[in-house]
Design a protein around this motif. Structure first.
Motif, short mmCIF file in Angstrom:
data_model
loop_
_atom_site.label_atom_id
_atom_site.label_comp_id
_atom_site.label_asym_id
_atom_site.label_seq_id
_atom_site.Cartn_x
_atom_site.Cartn_y
_atom_site.Cartn_z
N VAL A 1 88.06 84.16 63.91
CA VAL A 1 88.65 85.06 63.24
C VAL A 1 88.13 85.14 61.63
CG1 VAL A 1 90.47 86.00 64.44
CG2 VAL A 1 90.83 83.65 62.64
N LYS A 2 87.42 83.16 61.31
CA LYS A 2 87.10 83.55 60.37
C LYS A 2 85.95 82.85 59.89
CE LYS A 2 92.30 82.22 58.89
NZ LYS A 2 93.46 81.32 58.34
N VAL A 3 84.70 82.65 58.82
CA VAL A 3 84.22 82.29 58.36
C VAL A 3 84.52 81.17 57.38
CG1 VAL A 3 81.50 81.96 57.29
CG2 VAL A 3 81.99 83.73 59.35
N ALA A 4 84.24 80.29 57.28
CA ALA A 4 84.43 79.57 56.04
C ALA A 4 83.40 78.01 55.69
CB ALA A 4 85.71 77.81 56.88
N TYR A 5 83.20 78.24 54.24
CA TYR A 5 82.41 77.19 53.53
C TYR A 5 83.00 76.62 52.19
CZ TYR A 5 81.49 80.91 49.75
OH TYR A 5 81.69 81.54 48.68
N GLY A 6 82.10 75.43 51.53
CA GLY A 6 82.86 74.40 51.10
C GLY A 6 82.90 74.86 49.54
N ALA A 7 82.54 75.69 49.60
CA ALA A 7 83.07 76.66 47.76
C ALA A 7 84.05 75.72 47.29
CB ALA A 7 82.26 77.56 47.16
N HIS A 8 84.40 75.30 46.17
CA HIS A 8 85.26 74.71 45.73
C HIS A 8 85.16 75.24 43.84
CE1 HIS A 8 82.93 72.05 43.74
NE2 HIS A 8 82.27 71.45 44.86
N LEU A 9 86.10 75.21 43.83
CA LEU A 9 86.98 76.09 42.09
C LEU A 9 85.24 75.26 41.22
CD1 LEU A 9 89.51 76.09 41.56
CD2 LEU A 9 88.73 77.71 41.36
N ASP A 10 85.15 73.76 40.55
CA ASP A 10 84.20 73.54 39.97
C ASP A 10 82.17 74.33 40.32
OD1 ASP A 10 85.86 71.28 39.39
OD2 ASP A 10 86.12 70.63 40.66
N ASP A 11 82.38 75.13 41.48
CA ASP A 11 81.48 75.64 42.03
C ASP A 11 80.98 77.42 41.46
OD1 ASP A 11 80.02 73.87 43.40
OD2 ASP A 11 80.67 74.42 45.20
N VAL A 12 81.94 77.79 41.17
CA VAL A 12 82.02 78.87 40.70
C VAL A 12 81.35 79.27 39.16
CG1 VAL A 12 84.15 80.30 39.90
CG2 VAL A 12 84.15 79.05 41.86
N PRO A 13 81.72 78.49 38.01
CA PRO A 13 80.85 78.42 36.94
C PRO A 13 79.30 78.76 37.12
CG PRO A 13 83.30 77.01 36.14
CD PRO A 13 82.13 76.84 38.43
N HIS A 14 78.86 77.82 38.33
CA HIS A 14 77.42 77.87 38.48
C HIS A 14 76.38 78.88 39.52
CE1 HIS A 14 77.34 75.03 35.12
NE2 HIS A 14 78.32 73.48 35.74
N TYR A 15 77.68 79.10 39.75
CA TYR A 15 76.80 79.49 41.36
C TYR A 15 77.54 81.09 41.68
CZ TYR A 15 74.96 74.59 42.25
OH TYR A 15 74.30 73.95 41.40
N ALA A 16 77.14 81.91 41.51
CA ALA A 16 77.45 82.72 41.95
C ALA A 16 77.94 83.43 43.23
CB ALA A 16 76.23 84.42 42.10
N ASP A 17 77.25 82.65 44.32
CA ASP A 17 77.44 82.69 45.79
C ASP A 17 78.61 82.09 45.60
OD1 ASP A 17 75.87 80.72 45.45
OD2 ASP A 17 74.35 81.40 47.45
#
Length: 230
Positions: free
Chosen positions: A112-128
């Motif tokens: 029921v879920k797909v998970a990947y390890g993107a965290h808040l510190d990734d958000v400014p640099h990585y759109a995906d």
């Protein structure tokens, strides 16, 4: 327990997240060989799949390296790795590809879920890595199999990440370390394939990812037992 397909590179972030999710989910781990220079992360992913008692699939999409060409330093080994963020670290649409394939597996096995390890510190640099991207991918996956979902033959899936849950790298690290303790230091974060030191390969200690790893352990006040060349 509900099932989740965890995209796991073998690095600190994805393994911490998989460990957290394993506390209340049946987890399936999926790792991609996409032509990355850091092939040691694949061995780390295999190791942690055993630790977390997860079914694990390694998906070979190394042909992507020829499509990427010289667009990024993670697949083009002729380029020098940077010590801080720059656009050369962005692999075009990488998470879109990963989530699409992981989503197909999730829909196939009833996860029921797909998970990947993107965290808040990734958000400014990585759109995906941004929560709005995860929501868009979730909508696309469910639209792609809408008829089967509507007929009750498949379950809809949710795309989740630490960023969507409000976690930064330090918070994610603390949660993962609480579960994995010293085993966490066998994750592989280095963007290089390692530096040979005393007959073993260790993290270079100088690339942007190694520097972020060091800073996360320091900020979380966890003694960093990772072996670095510098």
């Amino acid at each position: 327990m509900p099932s989740v397909v965890c995209i796991a590179s073998g690095g600190l972030d994805s393994i911490c997240y998989a460990a957290v999710l394993a506390q209340n989910h049946d987890i399936y781990m999926i790792t991609f060989a996409y032509g990355q220079r850091a092939r040691r992360e694949i061995d780390a992913a295999r190791r942690f799949a055993r630790i977390l008692k997860a079914e694990h699939k390694l998906v070979d999409i190394a042909f992507m390296k020829s499509l990427y060409g010289s667009t990024n330093v993670l697949t083009d080994e002729s380029k020098k790795l940077s010590t801080e963020f720059e656009q050369s670290l962005v692999v075009p649409a990488r998470n879109a590809i990963f989530i699409s394939i992981a989503g197909a597996w999730a829909l196939s096995i009833g996860a029921v879920k797909v998970a990947y390890g993107a965290h808040l510190d990734d958000v400014p640099h990585y759109a995906d890595c941004r929560p709005e991207f995860a929501r868009a991918m979730e909508e696309a996956l469910n639209l792609a199999d809408a008829d089967s979902i509507g007929a009750g033959k498949r379950q809809s899936v949710q795309v989740i990440s630490p960023a969507a849950g409000g976690l930064d790298k330090q918070a994610l690290l603390k949660a993962g370390h609480k579960i994995l303790d010293g085993r966490l230091f066998s994750t592989w974060s280095c963007y290089s394939n390692g530096v040979r030191k005393n007959r073993q390969y260790v993290h270079c200690g100088q690339c942007e990812s190694c520097i972020n790893r060091k800073a996360a352990f320091k900020g979380a006040q966890i003694d960093d037992r990772t072996r670095y060349a510098a």
